[in-house]
Design an enzyme around this catalytic site. Structure first.
Site, PDB file in Angstrom:
ATOM      1  N   GLY A  44      -3.414   6.951  -5.567  1.00 39.28           N
ATOM      2  CA  GLY A  44      -4.373   6.202  -5.929  1.00 39.28           C
ATOM      3  C   GLY A  44      -5.586   6.723  -6.430  1.00 39.28           C
ATOM      4  O   GLY A  44      -6.733   5.839  -7.224  1.00 39.28           O
ATOM      5  N   CYS A  45      -5.655   7.913  -6.159  1.00 37.75           N
ATOM      6  CA  CYS A  45      -7.068   8.418  -6.890  1.00 37.75           C
ATOM      7  C   CYS A  45      -6.685   9.551  -7.997  1.00 37.75           C
ATOM      8  O   CYS A  45      -5.780   9.849  -7.507  1.00 37.75           O
ATOM      9  CB  CYS A  45      -7.542   9.119  -5.747  1.00 37.75           C
ATOM     10  SG  CYS A  45      -8.305   8.702  -4.735  1.00 37.75           S
TER      11      CYS A  45
END
Length: 145
Positions: free
Chosen positions: A56-57
């Protein structure tokens, strides 16, 4: 960077807010974040595994939990200078705390110091993903007690 563990996560959040209040603009605050990130402890390359990667980064971020429910410790690193600074703030608030305090503590410092308004959407999503992962580790530890 204050490397001593404060009495509580709330105290750590207050200290972060006080530190950021010294800076007049976001150029200075970003430089401070970069400086904080440079002070993170060494992170072994063998910890940079898919198991420890925070998804998610946009940047590569690895988060490694250790300890037990009474005192959880986290090590983390990123390939991005600003994200490493965000990690330093997150670790100040959440590392070396009980799993219950970790689960119960909302990241109020993000709004207090203005990060919510000044991070790009991808960095905001990454910060949220890191906090979610950290809290999941703490919640899992609580379940095993």
């Amino acid at each position: 960077m204050n490397t001593t563990v404060t009495a509580s996560a709330a105290d750590a959040q207050r200290e972060i807010a006080e530190e950021f209040a010294f800076f007049g603009d976001w150029t200075e605050r970003y430089q401070y974040l970069i400086d904080l990130g440079k002070q993170l402890p060494p992170f072994p390359d063998n910890w940079k595994t898919e198991e420890h990667r925070v998804h998610g980064c946009q940047s590569m971020v690895w988060l490694v939990p250790s300890g037990e429910a009474t005192n959880m410790h986290f090590d983390a690193i990123s390939d991005s200078a600003i994200v490493s600074g965000l990690i330093a703030l997150v670790l100040r608030v959440y590392s070396d705390r009980s799993a219950q305090e970790i689960v119960d503590t909302q990241p109020e410092f993000i709004g207090t110091i203005g990060l919510a308004k000044h991070l790009s959407p991808t960095r905001s999503n990454g910060l949220a993903a890191m906090l979610t992962q950290l809290k999941q580790y703490a919640a899992q530890e609580l379940k095993s007690v």
